[in-house]
Design an enzyme around this catalytic site. Structure first.
Site, PDB file in Angstrom:
ATOM      1  N   SER A 113       0.728  -0.969   0.093  1.00  0.00           N
ATOM      2  CA  SER A 113      -0.033  -0.177  -0.020  1.00  0.00           C
ATOM      3  C   SER A 113       1.239   1.447   0.169  1.00  0.00           C
ATOM      4  O   SER A 113       1.577   1.389  -1.352  1.00  0.00           O
ATOM      5  CB  SER A 113      -0.750   0.188   1.183  1.00  0.00           C
ATOM      6  N   HIS A 114       0.815   1.777   0.905  1.00  0.00           N
ATOM      7  CA  HIS A 114       1.442   3.287   0.932  1.00  0.00           C
ATOM      8  C   HIS A 114       2.896   2.894   1.307  1.00  0.00           C
ATOM      9  O   HIS A 114       3.364   4.298   2.131  1.00  0.00           O
ATOM     10  CB  HIS A 114       0.526   4.324   1.752  1.00  0.00           C
ATOM     11  N   ASP A 277      -2.200   6.938  -3.732  1.00  0.00           N
ATOM     12  CA  ASP A 277      -0.993   5.826  -2.928  1.00  0.00           C
ATOM     13  C   ASP A 277      -0.592   5.075  -3.742  1.00  0.00           C
ATOM     14  O   ASP A 277      -0.919   4.677  -4.703  1.00  0.00           O
ATOM     15  CB  ASP A 277      -1.814   5.525  -1.585  1.00  0.00           C
ATOM     16  N   ASP A 279      -0.813   1.864  -3.953  1.00  0.00           N
ATOM     17  CA  ASP A 279      -1.501   0.934  -4.760  1.00  0.00           C
ATOM     18  C   ASP A 279      -3.063   1.254  -5.003  1.00  0.00           C
ATOM     19  O   ASP A 279      -3.513   0.477  -5.617  1.00  0.00           O
ATOM     20  CB  ASP A 279      -1.910  -0.970  -3.587  1.00  0.00           C
ATOM     21  N   ASP A 281      -5.308   2.474  -4.399  1.00  0.00           N
ATOM     22  CA  ASP A 281      -6.926   2.759  -2.505  1.00  0.00           C
ATOM     23  C   ASP A 281      -7.024   3.886  -2.286  1.00  0.00           C
ATOM     24  O   ASP A 281      -8.792   4.087  -1.761  1.00  0.00           O
ATOM     25  CB  ASP A 281      -7.061   1.235  -1.993  1.00  0.00           C
ATOM     26  N   ARG A 282      -6.753   4.676  -1.584  1.00  0.00           N
ATOM     27  CA  ARG A 282      -6.623   5.556  -0.847  1.00  0.00           C
ATOM     28  C   ARG A 282      -6.761   6.893  -1.771  1.00  0.00           C
ATOM     29  O   ARG A 282      -6.412   6.764  -2.895  1.00  0.00           O
ATOM     30  CB  ARG A 282      -5.271   5.564  -0.194  1.00  0.00           C
ATOM     31  N   LYS A 369     -10.861  -0.820  -0.905  1.00  0.00           N
ATOM     32  CA  LYS A 369     -11.164   1.439  -1.099  1.00  0.00           C
ATOM     33  C   LYS A 369     -10.918   1.679  -2.437  1.00  0.00           C
ATOM     34  O   LYS A 369      -9.707   1.103  -2.787  1.00  0.00           O
ATOM     35  CB  LYS A 369     -11.272   1.854  -0.030  1.00  0.00           C
TER      36      LYS A 369
END
Ligand code: G1P
Ligand code: ZN
Length: 536
Positions: A113-114, A277, A279, A281-282, A369
């Site tokens: 992710s982030h 982010d 990937d 999703d954010r 998300k």
């Protein structure tokens, strides 16, 4: 091409956290580490024979190597087919969509992710299920149990599959379909939003900046915003995915998206700014002089939603959306931290909007998300109301009140010390109610646990809540996504309904709550830390 059964031993601590297994990249690169985990997943879901999976990741360092291993293991375990993003790239929401669209049995998503990427940074692997969403708690538990009992894994000896070329190839009996990572996702977005209205917005001179943070959303954002919606070239900045995300933290918040913050603070700031982010999703949403907290973003999208069925938020997320739900007469669910807890509610059709304070917003179109979906949602609200972000926020707070909100993170604390804070808090719970801190009286204090209304599962130890009447709250919990030491998160919130008090600096508005939190948790005494490392 030979199929091998490789003898192995359990690797301790392959327990997934809030969002899959996240570890240092070098851990994942160590002998058997990745292979063990992949075989544990396959065993936990009853084998891979005749099954079909989606495989893709955010392009971080080791993404390409890990995918080749997963393909060879899927084939050796009898999988019928896999869909892979070209060059191994798929954003998390795009992967979720492909699983759903093609009725796949699940997906292997390679992302941390982030978290920063690189050989000395972080890597992750997340298994998603047939509904397109992250493995539930019970499946995650089964995977962990398999990691602890593993004695062998199956893998083919084979050349790398060429993932640069779109089309179909074979690995043994398994078909490998390489797809454009953007096309299906963009088509889905076109069914959800009025692209003509959005094109009209940009045609009218509306300007925005989208910071892809050198991560996966670059190609998606360029295609959607610049090619489909007519935003000028250059609207997307940092738009080429890099294995180390340009050395930064691909986390869309005011701390890490500094380039975007500077653009939005400049004299010639565009009307609207957004970021996503690692990937995809954010999301971060910002107007001219108006940063929107993720909790407020969820509330605004709920308020302007044309067909809201019900909403859900993670427990630490502010209650701003609860107030909208009450006004609109729809249900509002409070679930533990992590997107996996929204899945049953979305599948059952009880909600069609949900979010987390950690820059996550999404709906029922996928089971993750979705950063760009959130951006398109905001653009749609702006297009239909003709209002600026600042005006939308002012109007929202006038109508519903403002939930001032901040999260204070204490990072890389010794695990023992972080545990000591939580243990002490747990011990103090029975005596807290009725006590007063910084002028705030505790009306309720507990450790959050959740009973899923659909599948009946029970999830305990989801954070300590200290509630001060109807207006203020502090939450303490330990992060489940870190890869070094422990991160203590302190979530602070206070509702303000006085129309003359809706424009305070957040720190000032939260001064008493912050003081109360310090007195209750004694973080400095337990950890030696005087101040948080990151405030978002
Ligand atoms: C963090 C966020 C959480 C989010 C998760 C994955 O988890 O707080 O809301 O679902 O990342 O993006 P944490 O580190 O707090 O366990
Ligand atoms: Zn992410």
């Amino acid at each position: 091409m030979a199929r091998h059964t490789v003898a192995t031993q359990p690797i301790a601590d392959q327990k997934a956290g809030t969002s899959g297994l996240r570890r240092k990249t070098r851990d994942f690169m160590a002998p058997h580490f990745l292979e063990n985990y992949v075989q544990a997943v396959i065993n936990a879901i009853g084998g891979a024979a005749e099954k079909r999976f989606v495989v893709g990741g955010d392009g971080r360092y080791f993404n390409d190597r890990a995918i080749q291993v997963i393909l060879r293991m899927a084939a050796a375990n009898g999988a019928r087919g896999v869909i892979v993003g070209q060059n191994g790239i798929l954003s998390t929401p795009a992967a979720s969509h492909l699983i759903r669209k093609h009725g796949m049995d699940g997906g292997f998503l390679l992302t941390a992710s982030h978290n920063p990427g690189g050989v000395d940074q972080d890597f992750g692997l997340k298994f998603n299920m047939a509904n397109g969403g992250p493995a539930t708690e019970s499946v995650s538990d089964a995977i962990f149990a398999q990691t602890q009992a593993l004695s062998a894994y199956r893998i083919f000896d084979a050349q790398d599959v060429d993932l640069a070329v779109i089309g179909q190839t074979r690995l043994g009996a398994m078909t490998v379909t390489v797809v454009d990572p953007v096309v299906d996702y963009a088509a889905l977005m076109a069914t959800l939003f009025d692209f003509d209205a959005l094109r009209g917005l940009f045609a009218g001179g509306f300007r925005m900046a989208f910071d892809a943070m050198h991560a996966v959303t670059g190609p998606y954002a360029k295609h959607l915003l610049e090619e489909r919606l007519g935003a000028p070239r250059g609207t997307v900045i940092n738009g080429t995915p890099l294995p180390d995300f340009g050395g930064g933290h691909p986390d869309p918040n005011p701390i890490w998206a500094q380039g975007l913050m500077a653009i939005m603070a400049g004299p010639d700031a565009p009307n609207f700014g957004a970021a996503s982010d690692g990937d995809g999703d954010r999301n971060m949403i910002i107007g001219r002089g108006a940063y929107v907290t993720p909790s407020d973003s969820l509330a605004v999208l709920a308020a302007h939603h044309p067909h809201l069925k019900g909403v859900a938020r993670s427990m630490p997320t502010s209650a701003a959306v609860d107030r909208v739900a009450r006004t609109k007469g729809v249900a509002c669910y409070e679930v533990p931290t992590g997107w996996k807890f929204f899945g049953t509610l979305l599948d059952a059709g009880l909600i069609n909007l949900c979010g987390e304070e950690s820059a996550g917003t999404g709906a029922d179109h996928v089971r993750e998300k979705d950063g760009l979906w959130a951006v398109l949602s905001w653009l749609s609200v702006i297009a239909s109301t003709g209002q600026s972000v600042a005006a939308l926020m002012a109007e929202h707070w006038q109508k519903y009140g403002r939930n001032y909100y901040a999260r204070h993170d204490y990072e890389a604390i010794d695990t023992d010390k972080a545990d000591a804070v939580m243990q002490a808090l747990r011990g103090s719970l029975p005596a807290l109610t009725g006590q007063s801190f910084a002028g705030l009286v505790v009306t309720r204090a507990d450790e959050f646990a959740y009973d899923d209304p659909i599948d009946g599962s029970h999830t305990a130890h989801q954070g300590i809540r200290v509630i001060f009447g109807d207006t203020a709250r502090v939450v303490f919990r330990l992060s489940g996504t870190g890869t070094a030491g422990a991160t203590l998160r302190v979530y602070l919130e206070r509702l303000e309904t006085d129309p003359g008090q809706l424009d305070q600096p957040t720190a000032a508005a939260l001064a008493a709550v912050t003081k109360a939190a310090a007195a209750i948790a004694e973080i400095a005494r337990h950890t030696g830390r005087q101040a948080p490392d990151v405030i978002t």
